[in-house]
Every structure is written in structure tokens, then in C-alpha cells.
Design an enzyme around this catalytic site. Structure first.
Site, PDB file in Angstrom:
ATOM      1  N   ALA A 184      10.260   2.263  24.707  1.00  9.26           N
ATOM      2  CA  ALA A 184      10.491   0.831  24.513  1.00  9.26           C
ATOM      3  C   ALA A 184       9.227   0.098  24.111  1.00  9.26           C
ATOM      4  O   ALA A 184       9.259  -0.880  23.361  1.00  9.26           O
ATOM      5  CB  ALA A 184      11.067   0.223  25.784  1.00  9.26           C
ATOM      6  N   ASP A 209     -21.246 -11.556  -9.501  1.00  7.42           N
ATOM      7  CA  ASP A 209     -22.223 -11.431 -10.571  1.00  7.42           C
ATOM      8  C   ASP A 209     -21.840 -12.389 -11.695  1.00  7.42           C
ATOM      9  O   ASP A 209     -20.660 -12.715 -11.859  1.00  7.42           O
ATOM     10  CB  ASP A 209     -22.219  -9.983 -11.077  1.00  7.42           C
ATOM     11  CG  ASP A 209     -23.315  -9.729 -12.089  1.00  7.42           C
ATOM     12  OD1 ASP A 209     -24.432 -10.203 -11.877  1.00  7.42           O
ATOM     13  OD2 ASP A 209     -23.043  -9.047 -13.092  1.00  7.42           O
ATOM     14  N   ASP A 214     -20.911  -5.389 -11.858  1.00  6.19           N
ATOM     15  CA  ASP A 214     -20.669  -4.365 -12.870  1.00  6.19           C
ATOM     16  C   ASP A 214     -21.855  -3.435 -13.050  1.00  6.19           C
ATOM     17  O   ASP A 214     -21.712  -2.367 -13.632  1.00  6.19           O
ATOM     18  CB  ASP A 214     -20.315  -5.005 -14.217  1.00  6.19           C
ATOM     19  CG  ASP A 214     -21.383  -5.974 -14.700  1.00  6.19           C
ATOM     20  OD1 ASP A 214     -22.392  -6.160 -13.991  1.00  6.19           O
ATOM     21  OD2 ASP A 214     -21.211  -6.560 -15.782  1.00  6.19           O
ATOM     22  N   ASP A 231     -25.575  -3.648  -8.420  1.00  4.19           N
ATOM     23  CA  ASP A 231     -24.556  -4.282  -7.584  1.00  4.19           C
ATOM     24  C   ASP A 231     -23.944  -3.317  -6.575  1.00  4.19           C
ATOM     25  O   ASP A 231     -23.334  -3.750  -5.591  1.00  4.19           O
ATOM     26  CB  ASP A 231     -23.415  -4.833  -8.465  1.00  4.19           C
ATOM     27  CG  ASP A 231     -23.892  -5.898  -9.426  1.00  4.19           C
ATOM     28  OD1 ASP A 231     -24.670  -6.763  -8.993  1.00  4.19           O
ATOM     29  OD2 ASP A 231     -23.491  -5.868 -10.596  1.00  4.19           O
ATOM     30  N   ASN A 291      10.301  -5.205  21.442  1.00  3.38           N
ATOM     31  CA  ASN A 291       9.724  -4.327  22.450  1.00  3.38           C
ATOM     32  C   ASN A 291       9.588  -5.006  23.808  1.00  3.38           C
ATOM     33  O   ASN A 291       9.853  -4.392  24.856  1.00  3.38           O
ATOM     34  CB  ASN A 291       8.353  -3.830  21.974  1.00  3.38           C
ATOM     35  CG  ASN A 291       8.448  -2.845  20.823  1.00  3.38           C
ATOM     36  OD1 ASN A 291       8.006  -3.128  19.721  1.00  3.38           O
ATOM     37  ND2 ASN A 291       9.027  -1.682  21.070  1.00  3.38           N
ATOM     38  N   ASN A 307      14.624   1.066  18.095  1.00  3.12           N
ATOM     39  CA  ASN A 307      13.286   0.921  17.511  1.00  3.12           C
ATOM     40  C   ASN A 307      13.199   1.448  16.083  1.00  3.12           C
ATOM     41  O   ASN A 307      12.546   0.847  15.229  1.00  3.12           O
ATOM     42  CB  ASN A 307      12.257   1.645  18.380  1.00  3.12           C
ATOM     43  CG  ASN A 307      11.941   0.883  19.653  1.00  3.12           C
ATOM     44  OD1 ASN A 307      12.394  -0.245  19.837  1.00  3.12           O
ATOM     45  ND2 ASN A 307      11.185   1.494  20.553  1.00  3.12           N
ATOM     46  N   THR A 326      17.516  -0.160  14.076  1.00  2.00           N
ATOM     47  CA  THR A 326      17.877  -1.582  14.044  1.00  2.00           C
ATOM     48  C   THR A 326      16.673  -2.511  14.155  1.00  2.00           C
ATOM     49  O   THR A 326      16.821  -3.707  13.992  1.00  2.00           O
ATOM     50  CB  THR A 326      18.880  -1.899  15.172  1.00  2.00           C
ATOM     51  OG1 THR A 326      18.306  -1.520  16.425  1.00  2.00           O
ATOM     52  CG2 THR A 326      20.163  -1.129  14.983  1.00  2.00           C
ATOM     53  N   ASP A 327      15.475  -1.978  14.446  1.00  2.00           N
ATOM     54  CA  ASP A 327      14.257  -2.794  14.400  1.00  2.00           C
ATOM     55  C   ASP A 327      13.455  -2.501  13.134  1.00  2.00           C
ATOM     56  O   ASP A 327      13.109  -3.396  12.371  1.00  2.00           O
ATOM     57  CB  ASP A 327      13.375  -2.522  15.629  1.00  2.00           C
ATOM     58  CG  ASP A 327      13.793  -3.369  16.813  1.00  2.00           C
ATOM     59  OD1 ASP A 327      14.769  -4.127  16.690  1.00  2.00           O
ATOM     60  OD2 ASP A 327      13.155  -3.272  17.873  1.00  2.00           O
TER      61      ASP A 327
END
Length: 817
Positions: free
Chosen positions: A272, A318, A548, A552, A614, A642, A645-646
Site C-alpha cells: 500500500a 555565450d 559552442d 565552454d 497510498n 496500485n 487503477t492508480d
């Protein structure tokens, strides 16, 4: 083939002997970018399992296996393995970035050895070697110039300087900024014009490129805000689960239940408490974001990067190629006859435009002049045919000018104003003031003149040309959009302070009254960029960094999210980045910020939806244990809730479309948890309401006498309550019909499908036996559906009531819906 040194270089620059070169190679090592010490692949892989989220997943997997639900155990185990593989891929990116650095070095070099010019592998170049340089070469090491003839190098990838740098043999102070060391050429940069001789000063990891490799190796992956917030939620769930399981086990033993009953209760509670669908929800949300971004010119290298960008409060970017087009352009012409200025500029050029009139070969400054001339109908090809060259004095960093004498007897000259002005007898009025004005706007100023004969005296100054790398038109809008979204744009560039400030003002990065020093940084090195990113992070900001160039790359890895340019970016930068822009467009970053905010919002509301379920399940089980009732729900029934359906509605919730107003809100505070006090209160209150409804029907059905029927009623009521509540979970402020039932058709379909499965369980005797349920009449199923409407009705009514209190914070967001 070797050639006598005397025919190429002066006698004093005959280079090293073979024996001395071998000795220095042994002393200094090969001229290569080295890879640092690396962990074993297995060690990196095992580290991916050291997190609370993984512990929670493994616990859910073990519970499913104990209950014989092998399909569920395999599914959860697959999620664990997938997360581990993604993490493993992230850890290896630094090594790939260093490998990309190695690929930038020149494969071969021309040096002087034993008095002869020879070609050899660049890895064998040693300090003291004399490099022979010409246009098209990749510089094989950091070297000090002996001689330079119209020499220029492209150092954009290393320094961020947008234009080629003119080089000269005149000594420069050793502590000068990297972009101003005009007496030195650097490993990995390209010679764009001219020739030169240079003595190697540093090789391999001792070069400027090697120093960046050291920085790159010293920067680590930054944990994303989403990872931190989910780990906080996971720890809370683990602690709550442990406390409740221990409490229920103690109560069971106190009530005299057998060990098997206590074990069954504990397993039920663990099931649960664990939201099995959460990892799948997060993964799918991020994967969908990746797909959407790919369609909008952004390739995501790391799933979490999409959400992280939505958390960004600062974008360090940049300038060259990102905010600007990356190509020089004539922005302004000063002089009485603009056409004469551009005609003379085209007549005094070595560059050539391509057939499309855009691309070409040669110096970027000259290409810009030729494009401006072409716009006026002046073609260099026609000019060369009508007025062929007679004599050329090429540009040189010493003379700072170029002149071309053509067959019409006219001498066409261009260069620095301070050099041409003393040589001009006419047209000079107002030129000095105009130069200052143009330079004050961040433009690179070139003077243009003409005369008769080959002597560069008695010239007529025709005018001035102001050039710059112009802002992208869409970048101006993007900077404004970022400001409206509460995201600061910080420009970091290797260009001059004057150019940087002018572009910053034109883009709207700096507005009147704002501190430019905070938002614009010029003449920066790789170390400076790294320091700037770290300083923003220390202030608690979520930092995105774009770039680029090679310089960097360390800052990209240090930032919360690194963004590389796909077109103009180096391989090093792309390997170090989390996100690659295929269109090199700053505006794409703002699109990604909106997408990231939508993903975070969807994940959070889906997490709230799952946890309400839950908490409801835990409360039902805990309350029944406290009063000594039989278990209202069995472990298999809880797993069904769980995982079916959840989790199925949760997968649809996380696909909700992004709302238009997301960019009109400020970014989330970096310290804001995934679930704050408002969210937890919502979870506890709604979960308690669901539990009360389920417990009520369970007790009403008299479980002491008819436990299977009571469980059937409780099970059905909880399933319908969860499915119906999914519609209310879509927004914290708008009711179901206002959100639009058909804007998420997947959710509607999943709810109908899951409800159908639930009804089928009661209609099939084998399914009822599997789940341990009693049979229900049709009116009883209708009753459970009606009871399931209670939580969603209460939620929708609360939204309507809160509209009378606009300052009341929403339970699942900061007043958003």
C-alpha cells in the site's frame, strides 16, 4: 619531403636536432590531451544502485516476488535496470568529452629538425620546436611567434572571440588575457591567413587546451533539482512505510494474531505504501519531453535535463553564434557616398563569396564587406575582370592596412583610421568623431580610402564601415520572454567589453538602471566561465549554461544543465552538454523552459494523485488494525489498485498538455521541495476522506460475519474513488469541465477501461476467487460507484469555494491550475 632550412627560415631558427627532440619528448611526454584515471565500468554501474529511489523500487520488486506476482516483479526490476543504465551513460560523458578534446589537435605538424623543414605527427612536437605556419593549418602546440606575415588565427572555440585574431611577433605581457596574447598561437586553433614561425612553449596538458581538459576532468555531474526532490519524497515514504509496518506488526502480535497473519498484514501495508507507478510516470514524462523537444530543434542527451531547464532561474549564454548569428555583418556605413565606400572595400579584398552570395572563403571581415557590396549590386568577380590587379600590399598587423593598385590606376586602401588619417588629404572632416561613435556602439571600425598611383600618400578618405556580429532577431524576443518568465539572461563572451555591452543592450539583457557588470562578462577565459557558473550556483540559483567552444565545456558540465550548439559547436562541447540545439537558436531554450515547467507540473500533480491513494490505503489498513478488524484489503487487491487503477490514470495525467500561461510565472524557488506543506495537507486530508468512505462501507457490510462481501464492497469503492479522482487531479484551481474533458482523451479512455476491468472481476467467478472477493449485486456495485463520487465531488466543490479567497494557496501548486 624535407627542404634546406635556409630556403625557408633564417639560420637562427633551424630548430632542434633529432637527438635533442627525442630527449625532450621523453622528458615532457607526447603532445596529447591525456585522459585522467577512470573508474571501472562495473564500479560506475554499481554506484547507480545507491539511492533511496532505487531502494524503494527494489523493495517493491521483492514484495511482488514474495506474493507470486512475477510479472509485476519483472516490470519493476526492468525499471531499476533502465535507471541504472541511464546513470551509467551519464557517468561516461566526461570521458567522451576528453576524447573529443584529443580529436581537436592537429594530426601532423611542420617543424624544423636538424636544419630541415619536416612533417611529423603532432604528438611528437616538443617544447623548443620551431613551427612553420600558413593558412589552413591547425596549430600543433602553444607557441611564441618569431615572425608573422599577415598572420591571423581563429580562436573562437578557445576564447570566444568572434573575429580572427591578428598575430604579430611583438612581445605581449605574459599575464595578458588569453584573447589579447597576439604574440602567441594556441594548440587546436586554425590559421585563417598569412604565414609565420613560432617556437613551441607548451605541449599536451601544459597548453591552454590542456588546462581546459584539466578543468573538464575536475567538474562533476550536478544533481538535478528533480532528482533531489524525488529523493526527498522517497526518503519520506521509506520512513513512513517503516514506521507504519512496524506499528501494525506490533498491534497484530498484541492482538494475538499468528506470525503468518502479521506477515500478511505487513506485506499488505508495504504494498500500500509503495507507489509502484511513480518511476514509470517520471520516465514517461521525461521521455515525452524528449520527443517534443526533438521536434523543436533540441536533442536531449539526459532525460532529467528537460525538467531541469524548467527549473532554471539563470541562463548563462555565450554570445557568438548563440545570441548572435556568428558571422560578421556591415551594420553601418559613414561617408558622403555609401556606394563608393563599398565599391572600394570590395576592390581591396582577398576573400571570395560563394555562388549563393552568403558563404565564402577568406577573412570574415572581408566576407562581410563583399556581402554588403553585393547588396548594392557590386560584384568582386566583375570588378576583377574590368579592373585587374596590378600590385597588392597585403594586410599586416604591423601596418594595419591593405592596398590594391588596379589597372584603372586607382589605389584602393582599407585599414585602421589612425593609420590612414595621416596619409589622407581630403575627406577627413568628422572622421575621428564618427569612429568614436561607431566604436561606442560596439562596432569594429574600418576606414576606406583611395588614391592615384602605387604610393599610399595623398589619399582621399571615402568613409568608415562599422561591422559586428549581429544579434539573432529571434534572440531579442527570447531574451524578453525569459525576463517575463523570471529567468535572468547572463551573457558571457570573449569579445571586448564595448562590443559585449552594445550587444547586451541591443538584446535587452541590460536595461537602463540595471547593473551591467552582473549580467555581462567580457574577455572571459574557461576558468572565468567556470567561476561565474559556480558563483550563481552558490547563490542558490538553478543555472543553465550555453556554449559552442572548447572553452565552454567545463562550465557546461558544472552547470545544472549544459546546452551546446549543434551546428557551430565543437564535438567537445556537445559531449559535455545535456542538451544540444540543432538550430543554434537561443529562442529554442525558452521553448525548452516552457516544456520543462509543464513536465514538472505534470509530475508533481501525478505524484500527489498517487500519494493520496497510498495514504488512503495505508489509513484503511492501519485503522482496521487499531480496532481489531479483519484486513479490509488483501495484498493482491492492493497491487491491483496500485498497478492498474492508480498507475494507468497516472500515466495519462503526466501527458496533460502544457498550459499557455506557464511562461508568465516566475520560476520555482530552488529550495522549494517537490511536495511542500500545502501538497502534504492535501494528500493527508483527501487520503483520510477516501479512507473514511472505504472504512465506512467495510464496517457497514459487517466484516466479522461476511468478510469476503465486505472486502468486495471496500475494494470496489476504493477503485472507483481513485479512478474518478483522476479527473479532479488535472488542476488545482479549475473544475473538470473548465479544464476540458477532451483535452486529455487518454485519461478518459483509461478510466473507462479500468472501470470496465473492475466490473469484470465481479462478473467472473474465477476472477473473484483469485482476488478473494464475494459476489455483489448490481445495486451494490452502483452503491460503490456513488460512494466513489464523494472524494472527487468534495475536491471540485473546494475549488469553487476557494475562488472567493484568491490569496489562499493551492494544495498542489503555487496558486496554479
Amino acid at each position: 619531403m624535407s627542404a634546406p632550412a635556409a630556403s625557408i627560415v633564417p639560420k637562427e631558427h633551424v630548430g632542434l636536432s633529432g637527438a635533442e627532440a627525442a630527449r625532450r619528448l621523453a622528458e615532457h611526454g607526447r603532445n596529447e590531451i591525456q585522459r585522467g584515471e577512470t573508474r571501472s565500468a562495473w564500479g560506475v554501474l554499481l554506484e547507480q544502485f545507491r539511492s533511496p529511489m532505487i531502494a524503494l523500487l527494489l523493495g517493491a520488486c521483492a514484495v511482488s516476488a514474495l506474493l507470486g506476482e512475477h510479472a509485476d516483479a519483472i516490470a519493476i526490476g526492468a525499471i531499476v535496470v533502465l535507471n541504472a543504465l541511464i546513470g551509467f551513460a551519464q557517468e561516461s560523458r566526461a570521458e567522451r568529452a576528453l576524447l573529443a578534446l584529443r580529436s581537436m589537435t592537429a594530426p601532423r605538424a611542420r617543424v624544423m629538425r636538424d636544419g630541415y623543414a619536416v612533417q611529423l605527427p603532432a604528438a611528437e612536437v616538443v617544447p623548443g620546436d620551431v613551427l612553420l605556419l600558413e593558412a589552413g593549418d591547425i596549430v600543433a602546440a602553444d607557441a611564441r611567434l618569431y615572425e608573422a606575415h599577415a598572420l591571423a588565427t581563429n580562436e573562437a572555440a578557445l576564447t570566444g572571440e568572434s573575429a580572427p585574431v591578428d598575430k604579430a611577433a611583438r612581445p605581449v605581457a605574459g599575464d595578458a588575457p588569453l584573447a589579447q596574447r597576439t604574440d602567441t598561437v594556441f594548440l587546436g586553433t586554425a590559421v585563417t591567413r598569412g604565414t609565420g614561425l613560432a617556437e613551441v612553449q607548451a605541449t599536451g596538458m601544459s597548453t591552454e587546451l590542456g588546462k581546459i581538459a584539466h578543468l573538464l576532468a575536475s567538474t562533476g555531474e550536478t544533481e538535478t533539482p528533480l532528482q533531489k526532490r524525488l529523493e526527498q519524497v522517497t526518503r519520506t515514504l521509506l520512513m513512513a512505510c517503516g514506521v507504519v509496518v512496524v506499528l501494525v506488526a506490533a498491534l497484530g502480535l498484541w492482538h494475538g494474531e499468528g506470525w503468518m497473519g502479521v506477515l500478511l498484514s505487513s506485506i499488505s501495508l508495504a504494498v500500500a505504501a509503495v507507489p509502484e507507478g511513480l518511476p514509470a510516470v517520471v520516465t514517461i514524462a521525461l521521455a515525452l519531453g524528449v520527443q517534443r523537444m526533438a521536434a523543436k530543434h533540441a536533442l536531449v542527451r539526459r532525460l532529467q535535463a528537460v525538467e531541469t531547464l524548467g527549473s532554471a532561474t539563470v541562463v548563462c549564454t555565450d554570445k557568438t553564434g548563440t545570441l548572435t548569428t556568428g558571422t560578421m555583418e556591415v551594420r553601418e556605413v559613414w561617408g558622403p557616398d555609401e556606394r563608393a565606400v563599398l565599391f572600394t572595400s570590395a576592390a581591396c579584398c582577398d576573400a571570395s563569396l560563394g555562388p549563393d552570395g552568403k558563404e565564402g572563403t577568406g577573412d570574415p571581415t572581408e566576407l562581410a564587406l563583399l556581402r554588403a557590396a553585393l547588396a548594392k549590386g557590386i560584384r568582386r568577380e566583375e570588378l576583377e575582370g574590368e579592373r585587374p590587379r596590378v600590385k597588392v600590399r597585403p594586410f599586416d598587423s604591423e601596418t594595419k592596412r591593405m592596398s590594391v593598385l588596379r589597372a584603372d590606376g586607382v589605389l584602393y586602401v582599407k585599414g585602421a583610421l589612425e593609420v590612414l588619417l595621416p596619409r589622407c588629404r581630403a575627406g577627413t572632416e568628422g572622421a575621428v568623431e564618427a569612429t568614436r561613435t561607431l566604436a561606442g556602439r560596439g562596432l569594429r571600425v574600418l576606414a576606406v580610402a583611395r588614391g592615384q598611383g602605387e604610393e599610399e600618400e595623398g589619399l582621399e578618405l571615402l568613409g568608415l564601415v562599422g561591422m559586428a556580429d549581429p544579434p539573432r532577431p529571434e534572440a531579442v524576443e527570447a531574451v524578453a520572454a525569459a525576463r517575463a518568465a523570471g529567468v535572468r539572461t547572463v551573457m558571457i563572451t570573449g569579445d571586448s567589453p564595448e562590443t559585449a555591452l552594445a550587444i547586451g543592450r541591443e538584446l535587452g539583457i541590460v536595461r537602463p538602471g540595471e547593473d551591467a557588470a552582473e549580467l555581462i562578462h567580457a574577455r572571459v577565459t574557461a576558468e572565468d566561465k567556470l567561476r561565474i557558473v559556480r558563483r550563481w550556483k552558490e547563490r542558490g540559483e538553478v543555472v543553465a549554461m550555453t556554449g559552442d567552444g572548447v572553452n565552454d565545456a567545463p562550465a557546461l558540465r558544472e552547470a545544472h544543465i549544459g546546452i551546446a550548439m549543434g551546428r557551430t559547436g565543437t564535438e567537445v562541447t556537445r559531449e559535455a552538454a545535456d542538451l544540444v540545439l540543432t538550430d543554434d537558436n537561443f529562442a529554442t531554450i525558452i521553448t525548452a523552459i516552457r516544456e520543462g515547467r509543464a513536465i514538472y507540473e505534470n509530475i508533481r500533480k501525478t505524484l500527489v494523485y498517487l500519494l493520496v491513494g497510498n495514504v488512503g490505503e495505508l489509513t484503511v489498513m492501519l485503522a482496521a488494525s487499531l480496532v481489531g478488524l479483519p484486513l479490509p484489503l488483501l495484498p493482491l487487491q492492493l497491487l491491483w489498485i496500485n498497478l492498474v487503477t492508480d498507475s494507468l490514470p497516472a500515466l495519462a495525467l503526466v501527458m496533460d498538455p502544457a498550459r499557455a500561461e506557464l511562461l508568465s510565472r516566475p520560476p520555482r524557488r530552488p529550495e522549494e521541495p517537490m511536495l511542500g506543506g500545502h501538497q502534504w495537507r492535501h494528500i493527508l486530508l483527501v487520503g483520510a476522506l477516501e479512507a473514511a468512505v472505504v472504512l465506512g462501507v467495510f464496517i457497514w457490510a459487517d466484516p466479522e460475519q461476511h468478510v469476503e462481501r465486505a472486502r468486495a464492497l471496500a475494494f470496489s469503492t476504493l477503485v472507483f474513488a481513485e479512478l474518478l479522482r483522476a479527473f479532479a487531479a488535472r488542476s488545482a484551481t479549475r473544475i473538470f469541465w473548465e479544464v476540458g474533458p477532451l483535452t486529455n482523451r487518454l485519461l478518459l479512455g483509461i478510466v473507462l477501461f479500468s472501470a470496465g476491468l473492475q466490473v469484470a472481476i465481479y462478473e467472473l467467478p474465477a476472477a473473484r476467487g483469485l482476488f478473494g472477493l464475494g459476489a455483489l449485486h448490481t445495486w451494490e456495485l452502483g452503491l460503490t460507484f456513488a460512494l466513489g463520487l464523494i472524494p472527487v465531488t468534495a475536491l471540485e466543490l473546494s475549488k469553487l469555494l476557494r475562488r472567493g479567497f484568491p490569496h489562499h494557496p493551492s494544495p498542489s501548486g503555487r496558486g496554479t491550475g
